[in-house]
Design a protein around this motif. Structure first.
Motif, PDB file in Angstrom:
ATOM      1  N   THR A   1       0.837  -1.194   0.000  1.00  0.00           N
ATOM      2  CA  THR A   1       0.000   0.000   0.000  1.00  0.00           C
ATOM      3  C   THR A   1       0.872   1.243   0.000  1.00  0.00           C
ATOM      4  O   THR A   1       1.775   1.381   0.811  1.00  0.00           O
ATOM      5  N   GLU A   2       0.602   2.140  -0.935  1.00  0.00           N
ATOM      6  CA  GLU A   2       1.325   3.399  -0.939  1.00  0.00           C
ATOM      7  C   GLU A   2       0.813   4.264   0.205  1.00  0.00           C
ATOM      8  O   GLU A   2      -0.366   4.237   0.556  1.00  0.00           O
ATOM      9  N   THR A   3       1.687   5.039   0.781  1.00  0.00           N
ATOM     10  CA  THR A   3       1.299   5.923   1.864  1.00  0.00           C
ATOM     11  C   THR A   3       0.789   7.230   1.288  1.00  0.00           C
ATOM     12  O   THR A   3       1.516   7.953   0.601  1.00  0.00           O
ATOM     13  N   ALA A   4      -0.474   7.528   1.537  1.00  0.00           N
ATOM     14  CA  ALA A   4      -1.059   8.757   1.014  1.00  0.00           C
ATOM     15  C   ALA A   4      -0.519   9.961   1.772  1.00  0.00           C
ATOM     16  O   ALA A   4      -0.215   9.881   2.967  1.00  0.00           O
ATOM     17  N   ALA A   5      -0.387  11.070   1.065  1.00  0.00           N
ATOM     18  CA  ALA A   5       0.021  12.298   1.732  1.00  0.00           C
ATOM     19  C   ALA A   5      -1.055  12.706   2.723  1.00  0.00           C
ATOM     20  O   ALA A   5      -2.251  12.545   2.458  1.00  0.00           O
ATOM     21  N   PRO A   6      -0.679  13.210   3.906  1.00  0.00           N
ATOM     22  CA  PRO A   6      -1.693  13.604   4.883  1.00  0.00           C
ATOM     23  C   PRO A   6      -2.535  14.748   4.363  1.00  0.00           C
ATOM     24  O   PRO A   6      -2.072  15.590   3.586  1.00  0.00           O
ATOM     25  N   LEU A   7      -3.805  14.751   4.757  1.00  0.00           N
ATOM     26  CA  LEU A   7      -4.690  15.833   4.354  1.00  0.00           C
ATOM     27  C   LEU A   7      -4.192  17.150   4.918  1.00  0.00           C
ATOM     28  O   LEU A   7      -3.695  17.232   6.036  1.00  0.00           O
ATOM     29  N   THR A   8      -4.335  18.181   4.136  1.00  0.00           N
ATOM     30  CA  THR A   8      -3.906  19.516   4.536  1.00  0.00           C
ATOM     31  C   THR A   8      -5.118  20.429   4.585  1.00  0.00           C
ATOM     32  O   THR A   8      -6.215  20.061   4.174  1.00  0.00           O
ATOM     33  N   THR A   9      -4.921  21.642   5.081  1.00  0.00           N
ATOM     34  CA  THR A   9      -5.990  22.637   5.035  1.00  0.00           C
ATOM     35  C   THR A   9      -6.289  22.953   3.583  1.00  0.00           C
ATOM     36  O   THR A   9      -5.374  23.235   2.802  1.00  0.00           O
ATOM     37  N   PRO A  10      -7.556  22.871   3.147  1.00  0.00           N
ATOM     38  CA  PRO A  10      -7.857  23.085   1.734  1.00  0.00           C
ATOM     39  C   PRO A  10      -7.359  24.428   1.236  1.00  0.00           C
ATOM     40  O   PRO A  10      -7.395  25.442   1.950  1.00  0.00           O
ATOM     41  N   THR A  11      -6.862  24.417   0.019  1.00  0.00           N
ATOM     42  CA  THR A  11      -6.411  25.644  -0.618  1.00  0.00           C
ATOM     43  C   THR A  11      -7.551  26.642  -0.692  1.00  0.00           C
ATOM     44  O   THR A  11      -8.666  26.302  -1.096  1.00  0.00           O
ATOM     45  N   SER A  12      -7.280  27.862  -0.279  1.00  0.00           N
ATOM     46  CA  SER A  12      -8.277  28.934  -0.393  1.00  0.00           C
ATOM     47  C   SER A  12      -8.251  29.472  -1.818  1.00  0.00           C
ATOM     48  O   SER A  12      -7.200  29.881  -2.323  1.00  0.00           O
ATOM     49  N   VAL A  13      -9.391  29.434  -2.483  1.00  0.00           N
ATOM     50  CA  VAL A  13      -9.465  29.851  -3.880  1.00  0.00           C
ATOM     51  C   VAL A  13     -10.321  31.116  -3.962  1.00  0.00           C
ATOM     52  O   VAL A  13     -11.546  31.046  -3.815  1.00  0.00           O
ATOM     53  N   PRO A  14      -9.703  32.281  -4.175  1.00  0.00           N
ATOM     54  CA  PRO A  14     -10.507  33.501  -4.354  1.00  0.00           C
ATOM     55  C   PRO A  14     -11.419  33.354  -5.566  1.00  0.00           C
ATOM     56  O   PRO A  14     -11.119  32.603  -6.504  1.00  0.00           O
ATOM     57  N   THR A  15     -12.535  34.058  -5.546  1.00  0.00           N
ATOM     58  CA  THR A  15     -13.452  33.998  -6.682  1.00  0.00           C
ATOM     59  C   THR A  15     -12.742  34.492  -7.926  1.00  0.00           C
ATOM     60  O   THR A  15     -12.303  35.647  -7.992  1.00  0.00           O
ATOM     61  N   PRO A  16     -12.584  33.634  -8.932  1.00  0.00           N
ATOM     62  CA  PRO A  16     -11.857  34.053 -10.128  1.00  0.00           C
ATOM     63  C   PRO A  16     -12.749  34.852 -11.069  1.00  0.00           C
ATOM     64  O   PRO A  16     -13.983  34.822 -10.945  1.00  0.00           O
ATOM     65  N   PRO A  17     -12.153  35.553 -12.028  1.00  0.00           N
ATOM     66  CA  PRO A  17     -12.972  36.223 -13.044  1.00  0.00           C
ATOM     67  C   PRO A  17     -13.703  35.180 -13.892  1.00  0.00           C
ATOM     68  O   PRO A  17     -13.298  34.015 -13.967  1.00  0.00           O
ATOM     69  N   LEU A  18     -14.780  35.618 -14.517  1.00  0.00           N
ATOM     70  CA  LEU A  18     -15.535  34.704 -15.366  1.00  0.00           C
ATOM     71  C   LEU A  18     -14.669  34.242 -16.535  1.00  0.00           C
ATOM     72  O   LEU A  18     -13.915  35.021 -17.115  1.00  0.00           O
TER      73      LEU A  18
END
Length: 533
Positions: free
Chosen positions: A39-56
């Motif tokens: 079994t491969e060792t999965a990377a630990p979960l991190t704080t989700p990336t904050s994504v600013p509202t992008p332009p349309l």
């Protein structure tokens, strides 16, 4: 993780309890114990990336009447099937995938919906499946238009249900075009719903990655249930998809449908243009680890998407996986009716088991080993789902037996046809009977088959839906004969291909073909309204 595999092996987790099935596979077919890769060792979960509202995004206009490109996703004999779906749910999606370090999608889509409900509608409902606890992603729809007019949608059920108000009621037979801009974040290390959704071990598994039209049920309304993490999470209708996906150039990608155009960009990315024939969902797999090996069978291109870093290993399972995929496709084509699509992707993946999507199946990386008997079982099962779920749909949350029990029965069909020794198929069926007998001997409930996922607690989901379910079709063999059962399933497929079926449709196909009243059997096994003898 070791406990997860043990639970799946015992059938405790539901969606696919096939590791248990493999442990008792017929010795005539398999002599060695299964060998799983570490079994491969999965990377630990991190704080989700904050994504600013992008332009349309720049989203081209779409000529919805032109379906010529979609015919490229079909085998020539089935290309004209596309014409029947000009007014089906239509999706045109433009998306860009980047790694920050989470997998981040910035995307927009045009959707054309034609009202075929027989009722006037003042609201359309989309499912944001990524926001359900079953998937664990984070989707944010930040701009919605209806026929060019900006509207404010409502969100409910943990932000997984999005209601889009229509400025003017949509009459039966009328169409409306919507535009949606959205972002999606898959946290690095995320691997949920049996591997169907996430970004783990440098592999992106994307299903339900876009706002998806829900199903309107006449007399009931829009389907808004929250799916159980134990089962499959979605319920969708057939549609036509065109997707323009941009991602880093080192990534290899395979998608539902066929890639018809590839464009290299100056910023080190590649844009793939993908089109589908009539399909129930759009999914893709992408990784810098992937390479492609392919073959053809019965007019379909079979794409093996497998790890480059393991391709030279003497135990790499790509060659035998291809053999199993070819056999399964040919057996099911001959038994149930022809697979109509030009491509079928078999993807090595961090899933602990196997998962089905239209035109794509995921197979456990730990099983991708020569001599592993689970590899053959899981490939046969997931390819069986191309007939029962992908082509003939059902509400997988409310009636999982319709696709899962029938697909588990396709394993019996496969092993009977793939091996000259009839004992192979007999022993495989007997292994199911033994597990079901052992389950009942423990005093556990013998539940009906047609219950929703949430009604099966603990090991009952695997024991009932995946073990009792296929044995029900064996019981039908005892009553009407095996050839008649195969013919009834083929007729069921013919009637409901590209549609949605319910329990009554299964029964009707069997009764029409056999010319027998099978109510007692269906009431005993499926509905549980009559005691079994």
């Amino acid at each position: 993780m070791k406990m997860l595999f043990r639970l799946i092996a015992l059938g405790l987790l539901g969606v696919f309890a096939l590791i248990a099935f493999s442990l008792s596979a017929p010795e005539a077919a398999f002599s060695a114990q299964p060998t799983l890769q570490p079994t491969e060792t999965a990377a630990p979960l991190t704080t989700p990336t904050s994504v600013p509202t992008p332009p349309l995004l720049d989203l081209p206009e779409v000529d919805w009447e032109d379906v010529g490109a979609h015919k490229k996703a079909m085998k020539p004999a089935f290309a004209d099937d596309v014409d029947r779906f000009v007014d089906a749910n239509r999706y045109f999606i433009v998306a860009r995938l980047s790694f920050e370090p989470d997998a981040v999608f910035r995307a927009a889509q045009r959707v054309r919906f034609t009202n075929r409900t027989g009722e006037a509608l003042d609201l359309l409902v989309f499912r944001l499946y990524a926001n359900t606890p079953a998937l664990g992603g984070r989707m944010n729809v930040h701009h919605v238009e209806v026929n060019g007019v900006k509207v404010e949608p409502s969100l409910s059920n943990l932000r997984s249900v999005m209601g889009v108000p229509l400025p003017v009621p949509l009459q039966d037979g009328e169409s409306v075009e919507l535009r949606m801009d959205f972002t999606l974040v898959m946290t690095r290390g995320l691997n949920t719903s049996y591997g169907r959704f996430g970004y783990v071990n440098d592999v992106v598994s994307a299903t339900a990655w876009y706002p998806t039209l829900s199903v309107y049920e006449p007399g009931i309304g829009w389907w808004t249930d929250l799916p159980s993490p134990q089962g499959d999470p979605s319920y969708t209708e057939i549609g036509l998809y065109e997707v323009q996906l941009t991602l880093p150039a080192e990534m290899v990608v395979a998608m539902s449908g066929v890639i018809v155009e590839t464009r290299r960009n100056a910023d080190g990315t590649i844009t793939y243009r993908d089109v589908t024939g009539p399909m129930r969902d759009h999914a893709f797999q992408a990784s810098k680890r992937y390479m492609v090996t392919e073959t053809r069978a019965d007019g379909t291109r079979i794409v093996m998407l497998h790890y480059r870093d393991q391709a030279d290993s003497p135990t790499d399972g790509t060659k035998v996986a291809m053999q199993y995929a070819v056999q399964a496709l040919q057996i099911f084509n001959a038994t149930f009716g022809e697979y109509p699509y030009a491509e079928l992707v078999v993807a090595q993946n961090p899933t602990p088991s196997g998962v089905e999507f239209p035109g794509i199946i995921q197979i456990a990386e730990r099983a991708w080993v020569q001599g592993n008997r689970f590899l053959e079982v899981v490939i046969a099962h997931e390819i069986g789902h191309q007939w029962f779920y992908a082509l003939v749909g059902n509400n997988q949350v409310a009636l999982p037996w319709i696709d899962e029990s029938l697909t588990s029965y396709t394993e019996f069909v496969y092993f009977r046809a793939a091996y000259a020794d009839p004992k192979v198929g007999e022993d495989y069926v007997d292994s199911f009977q033994q597990r079901y007998t052992n389950y009942l001997a423990r005093g556990l409930p013998d539940l009906p088959l047609d219950l929703p996922v949430r009604s099966y607690v603990g090991i009952s989901y695997g024991a009932i839906v995946y073990t009792k379910g296929p044995l029900f079709f064996v019981e039908l063999e005892h009553v009407i004969g095996r050839e008649m059962v195969y013919a009834a399933i083929a007729e069921y497929f013919r009637r409901h291909k590209y549609g949605i079926a319910a329990t009554e449709d299964v029964q009707r196909a069997f009764e029409d073909v056999s010319k027998r009243d099978l109510s007692a059997l269906f009431n005993q096994w499926v509905r549980g309204t009559q005691p079994r003898a």
